[in-house]
Design an enzyme around this catalytic site. Sequence first.
Site, PDB file in Angstrom:
ATOM      1  N   LYS A  17       0.284  -6.977  12.367  1.00  0.00           N
ATOM      2  CA  LYS A  17       0.765  -5.630  12.727  1.00  0.00           C
ATOM      3  C   LYS A  17      -0.312  -4.573  12.492  1.00  0.00           C
ATOM      4  CE  LYS A  17       4.387  -5.197  10.077  1.00  0.00           C
ATOM      5  NZ  LYS A  17       4.479  -6.507   9.407  1.00  0.00           N
ATOM      6  N   ARG A  92      12.002  -0.590   7.754  1.00  0.00           N
ATOM      7  CA  ARG A  92      11.993  -1.906   7.125  1.00  0.00           C
ATOM      8  C   ARG A  92      13.425  -2.383   6.848  1.00  0.00           C
ATOM      9  NH1 ARG A  92       6.541  -2.650   5.606  1.00  0.00           N
ATOM     10  NH2 ARG A  92       6.303  -4.005   3.818  1.00  0.00           N
ATOM     11  N   ARG A 131      -5.816 -14.185   3.054  1.00  0.00           N
ATOM     12  CA  ARG A 131      -6.242 -12.863   3.534  1.00  0.00           C
ATOM     13  C   ARG A 131      -7.082 -12.129   2.495  1.00  0.00           C
ATOM     14  NH1 ARG A 131      -1.893  -8.587   5.869  1.00  0.00           N
ATOM     15  NH2 ARG A 131      -1.088  -8.520   3.733  1.00  0.00           N
ATOM     16  N   ARG A 163      -5.576  -8.567  -1.727  1.00  0.00           N
ATOM     17  CA  ARG A 163      -4.604  -7.522  -2.048  1.00  0.00           C
ATOM     18  C   ARG A 163      -3.758  -7.964  -3.227  1.00  0.00           C
ATOM     19  NH1 ARG A 163      -1.307  -5.270   3.129  1.00  0.00           N
ATOM     20  NH2 ARG A 163       0.444  -5.641   1.749  1.00  0.00           N
ATOM     21  N   ARG A 174       8.126 -11.160  -0.411  1.00  0.00           N
ATOM     22  CA  ARG A 174       8.060 -10.253   0.747  1.00  0.00           C
ATOM     23  C   ARG A 174       8.632 -10.918   1.999  1.00  0.00           C
ATOM     24  NH1 ARG A 174       2.114  -9.580   0.363  1.00  0.00           N
ATOM     25  NH2 ARG A 174       2.123  -8.388   2.302  1.00  0.00           N
TER      26      ARG A 174
HETATM   27  P1  AMP Z   1       2.837  -3.432   3.898  1.00  0.00           P
HETATM   28  O1  AMP Z   1       1.395  -3.075   3.820  1.00  0.00           O
HETATM   29  O2  AMP Z   1       3.508  -2.878   5.123  1.00  0.00           O
HETATM   30  O3  AMP Z   1       3.099  -4.918   3.737  1.00  0.00           O
HETATM   31  O4  AMP Z   1       3.567  -2.687   2.664  1.00  0.00           O
HETATM   32  C1  AMP Z   1       3.173  -2.967   1.334  1.00  0.00           C
HETATM   33  C2  AMP Z   1       4.310  -2.596   0.382  1.00  0.00           C
HETATM   34  O5  AMP Z   1       4.612  -1.197   0.503  1.00  0.00           O
HETATM   35  C3  AMP Z   1       5.617  -3.308   0.637  1.00  0.00           C
HETATM   36  O6  AMP Z   1       5.663  -4.603   0.051  1.00  0.00           O
HETATM   37  C4  AMP Z   1       6.602  -2.331  -0.008  1.00  0.00           C
HETATM   38  O7  AMP Z   1       6.548  -2.427  -1.416  1.00  0.00           O
HETATM   39  C5  AMP Z   1       5.997  -0.980   0.375  1.00  0.00           C
HETATM   40  N1  AMP Z   1       6.515  -0.465   1.674  1.00  0.00           N
HETATM   41  C6  AMP Z   1       5.786  -0.181   2.796  1.00  0.00           C
HETATM   42  N2  AMP Z   1       6.563   0.274   3.783  1.00  0.00           N
HETATM   43  C7  AMP Z   1       7.831   0.288   3.288  1.00  0.00           C
HETATM   44  C8  AMP Z   1       9.101   0.653   3.837  1.00  0.00           C
HETATM   45  N3  AMP Z   1       9.228   1.098   5.094  1.00  0.00           N
HETATM   46  N4  AMP Z   1      10.193   0.523   3.035  1.00  0.00           N
HETATM   47  C9  AMP Z   1      10.094   0.080   1.763  1.00  0.00           C
HETATM   48  N5  AMP Z   1       8.927  -0.290   1.197  1.00  0.00           N
HETATM   49  C10 AMP Z   1       7.799  -0.186   1.943  1.00  0.00           C
END
Ligand code: AMP
Length: 227
Positions: A17, A92, A131, A163, A174
């Site tokens: 994404k 989300r 990654r 990360r 996740r």
């Molecule tokens: P990502 O980089 O999109 O995988 O986001 C990393 C982390 O940020 C996630 O595992 C959540 O802890 C938090 N996060 C990002 N976007 C959201 C969202 N829309 N709702 C809730 N938590 C989020």
Amino acid sequence: MTNRPRMVLLGRQGAGKGTQAGRIASHYGVPHLSTGDIFRDAAKKGTPLGLQAAGYMERGELIPDDVVLGVIRDLFDSGEIADGFVFDGFPRTAAQGRELSAILEAHGLALDIVVDLDVSTEIVLHRLAGRRVCTGCGATYHVDAPPTHPWVCDNCGGTVVQREDDTEAAIARRLELYEAETAPLSDFYRQLGLLVSVDGVGTTDEVSARLIDAIDAALAGPSAAAG
Ligand code: AMP
């Protein structure tokens, strides 16, 4: 008719994404809005928002909806994203999806398309476990496709690291949350007639071409976008 999409990119963590949202953003000249990047940046800077978000992120848990939606309301109130955007990692949950609809409506806006970037759990597990990410520019690598000089970014010379939430336990959590909380969003957007599924397996260029075809079809008119 706009030639700039207002869109959401859905897909499992590791589906690509971030990479594809960045490419879509450059192609159409719209902002790439990654809530994950916004929270990681806030955590790095130690802002109140970042302090609130950090614990959830480290554990791979979702940040509470009211915190996330506060950030999204601020983005729309700034007026800078009315002409188009690509959301990556938001919404989300079904509650976030419903609230996004309400915020858009309040600003006289609507989504053009929601794309589900489809990659199987088996493939994303392999991608996420290997990654590595540049701390400088966010470029992503994999242990199977590292930068030329170990672990120095080819783009910007920054340090390339794993990360914090790409550990096995956090990845498993996740992906579990994705199935429980995020997958139902697909149904929500399918019912609204906005959802298009795009195969996310292939080279980066192949996937980008499929995405741009799907978005162009949606921008050309509702009947062309149905699928
Ligand atoms: P990502 O980089 O999109 O995988 O986001 C990393 C982390 O940020 C996630 O595992 C959540 O802890 C938090 N996060 C990002 N976007 C959201 C969202 N829309 N709702 C809730 N938590 C989020």
